[in-house]
Design a protein around this motif. Sequence first.
Motif, PDB file in Angstrom:
ATOM      1  N   PHE A 140      44.975 -36.842   4.875  1.00 46.30           N
ATOM      2  CA  PHE A 140      43.793 -36.316   5.562  1.00 46.30           C
ATOM      3  C   PHE A 140      44.069 -36.458   7.047  1.00 46.30           C
ATOM      4  CE2 PHE A 140      40.193 -37.474   8.179  1.00 46.30           C
ATOM      5  CZ  PHE A 140      39.385 -36.361   8.046  1.00 46.30           C
ATOM      6  N   ARG A 141      43.970 -35.354   7.779  1.00 45.97           N
ATOM      7  CA  ARG A 141      44.180 -35.443   9.217  1.00 45.97           C
ATOM      8  C   ARG A 141      43.113 -34.646   9.942  1.00 45.97           C
ATOM      9  NH1 ARG A 141      49.966 -33.069  10.744  1.00 45.97           N
ATOM     10  NH2 ARG A 141      50.445 -34.982   9.626  1.00 45.97           N
ATOM     11  N   VAL A 142      42.787 -35.130  11.129  1.00 46.79           N
ATOM     12  CA  VAL A 142      41.832 -34.419  11.968  1.00 46.79           C
ATOM     13  C   VAL A 142      42.404 -34.368  13.377  1.00 46.79           C
ATOM     14  CG1 VAL A 142      40.461 -36.508  12.419  1.00 46.79           C
ATOM     15  CG2 VAL A 142      39.419 -34.249  12.698  1.00 46.79           C
ATOM     16  N   ALA A 143      42.381 -33.172  13.956  1.00 46.66           N
ATOM     17  CA  ALA A 143      42.929 -32.957  15.290  1.00 46.66           C
ATOM     18  C   ALA A 143      41.885 -33.313  16.338  1.00 46.66           C
ATOM     19  CB  ALA A 143      43.358 -31.504  15.449  1.00 46.66           C
ATOM     20  N   LEU A 144      42.263 -34.153  17.276  1.00 50.55           N
ATOM     21  CA  LEU A 144      41.383 -34.496  18.386  1.00 50.55           C
ATOM     22  C   LEU A 144      41.696 -33.636  19.607  1.00 50.55           C
ATOM     23  CD1 LEU A 144      41.404 -38.376  17.921  1.00 50.55           C
ATOM     24  CD2 LEU A 144      39.954 -36.652  16.827  1.00 50.55           C
ATOM     25  N   GLU A 145      42.835 -32.950  19.562  1.00 56.80           N
ATOM     26  CA  GLU A 145      43.203 -31.862  20.475  1.00 56.80           C
ATOM     27  C   GLU A 145      43.813 -30.770  19.603  1.00 56.80           C
ATOM     28  OE1 GLU A 145      42.754 -31.502  23.695  1.00 56.80           O
ATOM     29  OE2 GLU A 145      42.089 -33.538  24.241  1.00 56.80           O
ATOM     30  N   ASP A 146      43.835 -29.545  20.088  1.00 51.22           N
ATOM     31  CA  ASP A 146      44.438 -28.469  19.312  1.00 51.22           C
ATOM     32  C   ASP A 146      45.834 -28.882  18.852  1.00 51.22           C
ATOM     33  OD1 ASP A 146      42.159 -27.117  20.006  1.00 51.22           O
ATOM     34  OD2 ASP A 146      43.150 -25.604  21.254  1.00 51.22           O
ATOM     35  N   ASP A 147      46.159 -28.586  17.590  1.00 49.82           N
ATOM     36  CA  ASP A 147      47.419 -29.045  17.003  1.00 49.82           C
ATOM     37  C   ASP A 147      47.922 -28.003  16.001  1.00 49.82           C
ATOM     38  OD1 ASP A 147      49.544 -30.302  15.786  1.00 49.82           O
ATOM     39  OD2 ASP A 147      48.502 -32.184  15.397  1.00 49.82           O
ATOM     40  N   ASP A 148      49.059 -27.385  16.313  1.00 54.02           N
ATOM     41  CA  ASP A 148      49.656 -26.417  15.393  1.00 54.02           C
ATOM     42  C   ASP A 148      51.049 -26.849  14.967  1.00 54.02           C
ATOM     43  OD1 ASP A 148      51.131 -26.026  17.678  1.00 54.02           O
ATOM     44  OD2 ASP A 148      50.951 -23.827  17.672  1.00 54.02           O
ATOM     45  N   ARG A 149      51.298 -28.152  14.940  1.00 56.59           N
ATOM     46  CA  ARG A 149      52.648 -28.648  14.699  1.00 56.59           C
ATOM     47  C   ARG A 149      53.035 -28.646  13.211  1.00 56.59           C
ATOM     48  NH1 ARG A 149      53.825 -31.743  19.355  1.00 56.59           N
ATOM     49  NH2 ARG A 149      52.587 -30.843  21.048  1.00 56.59           N
ATOM     50  N   LEU A 150      52.071 -28.707  12.304  1.00 56.59           N
ATOM     51  CA  LEU A 150      52.367 -28.834  10.879  1.00 56.59           C
ATOM     52  C   LEU A 150      52.806 -27.498  10.289  1.00 56.59           C
ATOM     53  CD1 LEU A 150      52.292 -30.499   8.198  1.00 56.59           C
ATOM     54  CD2 LEU A 150      49.901 -29.756   7.971  1.00 56.59           C
ATOM     55  N   GLU A 151      53.913 -27.540   9.532  1.00 58.33           N
ATOM     56  CA  GLU A 151      54.359 -26.397   8.735  1.00 58.33           C
ATOM     57  C   GLU A 151      54.451 -26.856   7.282  1.00 58.33           C
ATOM     58  OE1 GLU A 151      57.574 -23.858  10.775  1.00 58.33           O
ATOM     59  OE2 GLU A 151      57.782 -25.846  11.691  1.00 58.33           O
ATOM     60  N   ILE A 152      54.081 -25.982   6.365  1.00 58.68           N
ATOM     61  CA  ILE A 152      54.025 -26.348   4.957  1.00 58.68           C
ATOM     62  C   ILE A 152      54.423 -25.150   4.111  1.00 58.68           C
ATOM     63  CG2 ILE A 152      51.592 -25.717   4.663  1.00 58.68           C
ATOM     64  CD1 ILE A 152      51.278 -28.286   2.980  1.00 58.68           C
ATOM     65  N   VAL A 153      55.016 -25.407   2.953  1.00 64.56           N
ATOM     66  CA  VAL A 153      55.335 -24.348   2.001  1.00 64.56           C
ATOM     67  C   VAL A 153      54.210 -24.313   0.973  1.00 64.56           C
ATOM     68  CG1 VAL A 153      56.979 -23.486   0.300  1.00 64.56           C
ATOM     69  CG2 VAL A 153      57.804 -24.660   2.362  1.00 64.56           C
ATOM     70  N   PRO A 154      53.296 -23.348   1.045  1.00 63.23           N
ATOM     71  CA  PRO A 154      52.149 -23.324   0.134  1.00 63.23           C
ATOM     72  C   PRO A 154      52.583 -23.291  -1.328  1.00 63.23           C
ATOM     73  CG  PRO A 154      51.838 -21.769   1.942  1.00 63.23           C
ATOM     74  CD  PRO A 154      53.254 -22.237   2.016  1.00 63.23           C
ATOM     75  N   GLY A 155      51.917 -24.096  -2.141  1.00 64.71           N
ATOM     76  CA  GLY A 155      52.193 -24.138  -3.570  1.00 64.71           C
ATOM     77  C   GLY A 155      53.333 -25.034  -3.980  1.00 64.71           C
ATOM     78  N   SER A 156      54.096 -25.565  -3.020  1.00 63.29           N
ATOM     79  CA  SER A 156      55.268 -26.370  -3.377  1.00 63.29           C
ATOM     80  C   SER A 156      54.892 -27.713  -3.982  1.00 63.29           C
ATOM     81  CB  SER A 156      56.160 -26.579  -2.148  1.00 63.29           C
ATOM     82  OG  SER A 156      55.444 -27.189  -1.088  1.00 63.29           O
ATOM     83  N   HIS A 157      53.645 -28.148  -3.795  1.00 60.72           N
ATOM     84  CA  HIS A 157      53.201 -29.418  -4.376  1.00 60.72           C
ATOM     85  C   HIS A 157      53.160 -29.371  -5.894  1.00 60.72           C
ATOM     86  CE1 HIS A 157      49.691 -26.922  -4.725  1.00 60.72           C
ATOM     87  NE2 HIS A 157      49.066 -27.842  -5.428  1.00 60.72           N
ATOM     88  N   ALA A 158      53.037 -28.161  -6.452  1.00 62.59           N
ATOM     89  CA  ALA A 158      52.797 -27.994  -7.884  1.00 62.59           C
ATOM     90  C   ALA A 158      54.056 -27.614  -8.657  1.00 62.59           C
ATOM     91  CB  ALA A 158      51.721 -26.933  -8.107  1.00 62.59           C
ATOM     92  N   ARG A 159      55.200 -27.654  -8.001  1.00 67.66           N
ATOM     93  CA  ARG A 159      56.448 -27.261  -8.661  1.00 67.66           C
ATOM     94  C   ARG A 159      57.612 -27.989  -7.991  1.00 67.66           C
ATOM     95  NH1 ARG A 159      59.003 -24.540  -4.910  1.00 67.66           N
ATOM     96  NH2 ARG A 159      57.901 -23.218  -3.405  1.00 67.66           N
ATOM     97  N   TRP A 160      58.768 -27.890  -8.620  1.00 70.32           N
ATOM     98  CA  TRP A 160      59.974 -28.447  -8.035  1.00 70.32           C
ATOM     99  C   TRP A 160      60.603 -27.434  -7.085  1.00 70.32           C
ATOM    100  CZ3 TRP A 160      61.436 -32.830  -6.731  1.00 70.32           C
ATOM    101  CH2 TRP A 160      62.780 -33.178  -6.520  1.00 70.32           C
ATOM    102  N   ASP A 161      61.572 -27.863  -6.297  1.00 70.31           N
ATOM    103  CA  ASP A 161      62.214 -27.022  -5.297  1.00 70.31           C
ATOM    104  C   ASP A 161      62.977 -25.855  -5.915  1.00 70.31           C
ATOM    105  OD1 ASP A 161      61.947 -29.831  -4.425  1.00 70.31           O
ATOM    106  OD2 ASP A 161      62.859 -29.147  -2.570  1.00 70.31           O
TER     107      ASP A 161
END
Length: 233
Positions: A140-161
Motif C-alpha cells: 500500500f503506498r500513498v504519494a505525498l508528492e506527484d510520483d510516476d516512478r512505479l512500473e508494473i506488468v499487469p496480471g503478472s501476479h497471477a501467473r509465472w514469468d
Amino acid sequence: MDAFRAHGFFVVRAFLDVAERAELRRACDAALLHARAHSLETGHSTPRISLLTDGATCAEDDPGAFERIAVFVGSGRVCELLAGLSRPREEETPRLKDAHYYHEQTRRDWDGDWHRDSQFGQPDPEIERAVVATTTAVHFRVALEDDDRLEIVPGSHARWDTADELRIRRGADRTTPDMPNAARVALRAGDACVFHAWSIHRATYRRAPVRRTIDALYAFARPAVRRWPSQAT
C-alpha cells in the motif's frame, strides 16, 4: 477487488486531502531528516528509509512522528483497502511487515531492477514459483508528492514469468526499459495505490524531482512458526 484480481493493482484517487497529506509528510520527513543527519548513505545514496526503524529513532527529535506514522499504516482506513485480497487459505487480517519512505536520493540517478518481491531470499525459481502461486503480499503506498516512478506488468501476479520476463528478471539485463507489456503507474499527490508484491515491477530513481511516497508492505500468509522438539527432563 476485480481490478486487483485482473491486473494486480488498483489506484484510489485523492485518498488523502491536503491537510492529511501535510501532516503525514511532516512525520515522515522528520524520520528522513534524522536518517540523513546520522548517515552518509541512508537517505543519501539509498532511495528509501525504513519508517519502522528510522521513524522510531527520530522520536528524540520529534516524539509524535513515529506515532503518527504507526497510526496511519495500521488504520482501519488503510486496512479496509486490503480487505478481500487474500487467498482462501490465508489469514484475512493482513500483517504489517515493514513501512518505507521513498525519497529522492542526493547523489546519483539509476534505474531499478525488474523483480518480484517473492524472489528475495529465494534463489531456487521453483520454490519462488510455489510462493507466487500460494501466498499473497501487498504494497500500500500513498504519494505525498506527484510520483510516476512505479512500473508494473499487469496480471503478472497471477501467473509465472514468460521466457522473456524470466530472462530479464533473473538475468544480467535487469534494468532494461524493454520489459514486455509494462505499464507506468502515475500517482498525483494524495493518490494511493495497492499492488501485489509478487507482480513483476520496478522503479526508477532520480535526484529530481522531489519524491515523497510512503509504502507499507503487508502479508496474509500464516507466519511460519518454528517448533522446538521437546526435551526430556
